[in-house]
Design an enzyme around this catalytic site. Structure first.
Site, PDB file in Angstrom:
ATOM      1  N   SER A  92      36.213  38.439  28.243  1.00 58.10           N
ATOM      2  CA  SER A  92      36.020  39.890  28.229  1.00 58.10           C
ATOM      3  C   SER A  92      36.630  40.606  29.429  1.00 58.10           C
ATOM      4  O   SER A  92      36.826  41.815  29.380  1.00 58.10           O
ATOM      5  CB  SER A  92      34.537  40.241  28.135  1.00 58.10           C
ATOM      6  OG  SER A  92      33.881  39.988  29.362  1.00 58.10           O
ATOM      7  N   LYS A 138      31.338  42.875  34.429  1.00 55.69           N
ATOM      8  CA  LYS A 138      32.080  43.987  33.829  1.00 55.69           C
ATOM      9  C   LYS A 138      32.562  44.926  34.930  1.00 55.69           C
ATOM     10  O   LYS A 138      32.184  44.809  36.083  1.00 55.69           O
ATOM     11  CB  LYS A 138      31.201  44.794  32.858  1.00 55.69           C
ATOM     12  CG  LYS A 138      30.583  43.990  31.732  1.00 55.69           C
ATOM     13  CD  LYS A 138      31.586  43.509  30.733  1.00 55.69           C
ATOM     14  CE  LYS A 138      30.891  42.671  29.658  1.00 55.69           C
ATOM     15  NZ  LYS A 138      31.805  41.857  28.917  1.00 55.69           N
TER      16      LYS A 138
END
Length: 184
Positions: free
Chosen positions: A39, A80
């Protein structure tokens, strides 16, 4: 005999102090983390090992584009990039990030954008469409993975509470050939 006992005792004390010191450092200051998944590509790769600075956000707040680690579930941490801060309006249109109506460049995505041949890197959305809120709520962050097509982030899990943030991750130490400090 007394000298041997004294020397053994000194070794035991040194080992105990070292273990306690390592535990304090790991719990309060720095901790290792393993990147699990794709990701955050191309910035981070699956199986990269990083150092999480836990102390930094005790002294200050996350900044836009910081890479953070946060508690996503009871047994899972996510890594993230901070996109939206409290009070921000977020919009993505034609692969351009807009924060409070201002377009932002995301240089860390340039390599990935060149690799995407069909469609766009990030589908168009507004914060309100994906979270129901017009602005990022107070005490919350809007986060996204750099691999926008394959990231479970605030577009699906919603904003994250500052209380969930473990720390900032910007040092890759393994594999050695990829060791580096990540700049925004």
């Amino acid at each position: 005999m007394a000298k041997e006992k004294s020397q053994t005792w000194e070794w035991i004390k040194a080992i105990v102090v070292a273990v306690v010191l390592a535990a304090v450092i790991r719990h309060f200051l720095f901790a290792p983390i393993l990147v699990d998944g794709v990701s955050m590509m191309p910035t981070l790769h699956n199986r990269d090992r990083m150092i999480v600075n836990k102390l930094g956000y005790n002294l200050g707040e996350p900044k836009r584009f910081d890479i953070i680690v946060f508690r996503a579930t009871e047994d899972k941490d996510y890594i993230k990039r901070v996109i939206g801060l409290p009070g921000d309006r977020i919009e993505y249109k034609n692969d351009v990030l807009y924060v409070n109506g201002k377009a932002y460049e995301e240089p860390y995505l340039e390599t990935y954008k060149k690799q995407v041949t069909e469609g766009s890197l990030t589908y168009d959305f507004t914060l309100e469409e994906v979270t129901g809120a017009r602005t990022v709520p107070k005490g919350q962050l809007f986060v996204m993975g750099d691999n926008r097509r394959f990231s479970k982030d605030s577009r699906t899990i919603g904003t994250i509470s500052m209380d969930q943030v473990i720390g900032k991750a910007n040092i890759v130490y393994w594999p050695i050939k990829d060791a580096r400090v990540i700049e925004k």
